[in-house]
Design an enzyme around this catalytic site. Sequence first.
Site, short mmCIF file in Angstrom:
data_model
loop_
_atom_site.label_atom_id
_atom_site.label_comp_id
_atom_site.label_asym_id
_atom_site.label_seq_id
_atom_site.Cartn_x
_atom_site.Cartn_y
_atom_site.Cartn_z
N ARG A 247 0.85 -1.19 0.00
CA ARG A 247 0.00 0.00 0.00
C ARG A 247 0.88 1.24 0.00
O ARG A 247 1.93 1.27 0.65
CB ARG A 247 -0.94 0.01 1.22
CG ARG A 247 -2.15 -0.92 1.08
CD ARG A 247 -3.08 -0.43 -0.03
NE ARG A 247 -4.29 -1.24 -0.16
CZ ARG A 247 -4.46 -2.21 -1.04
NH1 ARG A 247 -3.45 -2.55 -1.84
NH2 ARG A 247 -5.60 -2.86 -1.12
N GLU A 276 -3.11 8.22 -5.94
CA GLU A 276 -3.16 7.45 -7.18
C GLU A 276 -4.20 8.04 -8.14
O GLU A 276 -5.38 8.13 -7.77
CB GLU A 276 -3.47 5.98 -6.87
CG GLU A 276 -2.35 5.30 -6.10
CD GLU A 276 -2.53 3.79 -5.96
OE1 GLU A 276 -3.60 3.27 -6.33
OE2 GLU A 276 -1.59 3.13 -5.50
N HIS A 294 0.00 0.52 -10.13
CA HIS A 294 -0.81 -0.36 -9.27
C HIS A 294 -1.36 -1.55 -10.06
O HIS A 294 -2.56 -1.81 -10.08
CB HIS A 294 -1.96 0.43 -8.62
CG HIS A 294 -2.47 -0.20 -7.36
ND1 HIS A 294 -3.04 0.53 -6.34
CD2 HIS A 294 -2.49 -1.50 -6.94
CE1 HIS A 294 -3.40 -0.28 -5.36
NE2 HIS A 294 -3.07 -1.52 -5.70
#
Length: 325
Positions: A247, A276, A294
Amino acid sequence: MGKTKQVLPSISSNPRIAVTSTSFGKSITLRKELKEVFPNSYFNENSSCLSEPELGNFLKDADAAIVGIEPITDIVLGKATRLKIISKYGVGLDNIDKNLLNKNNIILGWTGGVNRRSVSELTLCCMLGLCRNIFSSGFKLKQSDWDKNGGRQLTGKTVGIIGCGFTGSEVIRLLQPFQCTLLVNDIEDKSELCKKLNATETSLEDVITRSDIISLHVPLTSLTEKMVNADFLRRMQPTSFLINTSRGDVVDQQALKTALKKNEIAGAALDVFAEEPPSDKEFLSLPNLMVTPHIAGNARETVEAMGQSAIAHLITFFNNPQTRD
């Protein structure tokens, strides 16, 4: 996992299923499988995550939701009053307040480790890419810079795994042919696993100071938030690499940026970010930083496995609403 349509005949309530995850929605296979079981399903067709008010409006008529990384908060649930179950697409639960779900009598459907092979493969890719200068030399060559710096082998290096759950343990398995010295730190006892995989369970300090590569595989909690800070980075070897596929908020991005600019560590690879998509272009352009958007858990096979797991939790619930996943 078996095909979801096998249990279709036992579901008769025709609940409304909202899918907030854009990754799930982009999969033709998953959309088809969900619609076969739950015809009254609808999808987030936006290209990005919904804000909390938007998410609340999107879920307000839903009996159930398949959720990815979207935050499930008081604001969201204040509008989504019909929800009976939230089925997790993925494994991270830091975006879902489980106490809030309990307060609102909402079931959580979740399966841990469903994406561990996908994440661990990308982690191994990062290790090899950093060690062998694959990414930096490739970018240079695209600019006509023929720099034949082959880096160093991963084989025989000391690799520190912080967080040895589903994914961390899978990374250790993938590293077996590389004859690495494997150091493990976890809040739980991993002595049996370490014995089986020829790894050494040790202190966080030992992992930080001895490792050539440190790979993070922890959930985001009050204990792990910004655990990789300026002090952590200063204690790493100047020739070492940091990899984060867990994370974004586990790493203090500003501290990492400073460490990379000052060459306090040799490099880093990040698949996750506090923001993000990240907006700090200077940070992203650092030559000793490798980044991916990601995607660690988004291999095609894993996307389908995560989606099928989420669908399966809904099937179980609507076949038997009293079932607690």
